[in-house]
Design an enzyme around this catalytic site. Structure first.
Site, PDB file in Angstrom:
ATOM      1  N   HIS A 168      41.418  26.910  38.863  1.00 50.03           N
ATOM      2  CA  HIS A 168      41.457  27.792  40.049  1.00 50.03           C
ATOM      3  C   HIS A 168      41.126  26.969  41.304  1.00 50.03           C
ATOM      4  O   HIS A 168      40.067  27.134  41.904  1.00 50.03           O
ATOM      5  CB  HIS A 168      40.446  28.912  39.826  1.00 50.03           C
ATOM      6  CG  HIS A 168      40.519  30.060  40.765  1.00 50.03           C
ATOM      7  ND1 HIS A 168      40.572  29.924  42.132  1.00 50.03           N
ATOM      8  CD2 HIS A 168      40.524  31.410  40.524  1.00 50.03           C
ATOM      9  CE1 HIS A 168      40.587  31.123  42.694  1.00 50.03           C
ATOM     10  NE2 HIS A 168      40.561  32.042  41.734  1.00 50.03           N
ATOM     11  N   GLU A 271      46.522  27.907  41.831  1.00 51.51           N
ATOM     12  CA  GLU A 271      45.875  27.834  40.522  1.00 51.51           C
ATOM     13  C   GLU A 271      46.897  27.438  39.460  1.00 51.51           C
ATOM     14  O   GLU A 271      47.834  28.180  39.183  1.00 51.51           O
ATOM     15  CB  GLU A 271      45.240  29.190  40.200  1.00 51.51           C
ATOM     16  CG  GLU A 271      44.241  29.606  41.283  1.00 51.51           C
ATOM     17  CD  GLU A 271      44.010  31.102  41.329  1.00 51.51           C
ATOM     18  OE1 GLU A 271      43.943  31.710  40.242  1.00 51.51           O
ATOM     19  OE2 GLU A 271      43.899  31.655  42.430  1.00 51.51           O
TER      20      GLU A 271
END
Length: 299
Positions: A168, A271
């Site tokens: 992320h 991400e």
């Protein structure tokens, strides 16, 4: 070859290491094997270290590169195979559970002109709470002219395991309103802010409001073009066919206690993921590596 400089530091309650190798400086926390920041000397940071991030034991850190595993986002939005892996009736936390867990630093060692940092999260005695599957995790970080991150899941058990996951990554940008993302033209994405409808992407992605999109069948190479900082951040993914692009914008950022009201302007999340129909299925004894290499070039 320069000798790496490794300094143990404490950020509030969390044990961290500041690692310098050549022109690169990396800050990484033991909790979550969480990369907090990365930059090259004389350049703006590549990975965004949120000024308002909270460094408390068991608290998810909103900055850097959180590891989302063994599910991404809201578990109930994941495919049924991922949901079925969880056995607890307690409400699931977003993005799984490993980002708030201490990992073990296996080693920091030179490999030629590069430096390798490795963290492990073995299957614990008694198992993961509510997720009783014997999967060991390794997070490998390599520093050379780029930052390379690899998350490897190894199924040590006797049952097949299905999981979703993501690196992320919060990228540092001059102003998200002035950057754009290359490499998405012609792709299909899920617009989570509009009842998860599916839409086509036309041209590059520019930002003019809250963004939360899941891109499907993504190519291995994407780029963030930042004219004010005169650079292009290059992303090269491995073991991934999906990507999530997120920025909270004004209202969402204002609701976060761990982000400045204007913090959204200085970050953009891309991400590298295995989500939706790109989930990972591991037979007994099998492994899968999700990875990304990050670097920048002048425009």
């Amino acid at each position: 070859m320069s000798t790496p400089n490794v300094e143990a530091v404490k950020l509030d309650e969390l044990n961290c290491w500041r690692i310098r190798h050549g022109q690169a400086e990396l800050l990484v926390a033991q909790q979550g094997a969480h990369i907090l920041s990365y930059q090259l000397a004389g350049q703006p940071p590549l990975i965004w270290l949120n000024d308002e991030a909270v460094f408390k034991t068991g608290n998810n850190i909103r900055a850097g590169v959180p590891v989302c595993w063994p599910w991404f986002g809201n578990l109930l939005r994941n495919p049924q195979g991922v949901q079925a892996m969880r056995t607890s009736s307690e409400p699931p936390t977003a993005h799984g559970f490993v980002r708030a867990t201490d990992w073990a630093l296996r080693g920091i060692e030179a490999e030629g002109e590069s430096l390798k940092v490795e963290f492990t999260l073995p299957y614990p005695e008694g198992g993961f709470s509510g997720w009783p599957h014997r999967v060991d995790l390794t997070l490998g970080i390599r520093l050379d002219e780029q930052l390379h991150i690899d998350l490897t899941s190894h199924n040590q058990g006797t049952d097949t395991v299905t999981l979703s996951q993501a690196l992320h990554t919060y990228f540092a940008v001059s102003d998200v309103r002035k950057v754009h993302v290359e490499g998405l033209d012609g792709l299909t994405y899920i617009e989570t802010l509009e009842d998860w409808t599916t839409k086509p992407q036309t041209g590059d992605l520019h930002f003019a409001g809250e963004t939360d999109r899941i891109y499907l069948d993504t190519p291995p190479k994407l780029g963030i073009v930042d004219p004010a900082w005169e650079r292009r951040i290059q992303l090269t993914s491995r073991g991934s066919r999906s990507a999530v692009i997120w920025n909270p914008w004004v209202d969402r950022a204002a609701a976060f206690s761990d982000m400045a009201d204007d913090g959204w302007q200085r970050m953009l999340c891309i991400e590298t993921a295995n989500v939706m129909d790109d989930v990972v299925t591991l037979a007994p004894g099998a492994s899968h590596t999700l990875g990304v290499s990050l670097g920048s070039k002048s425009l």
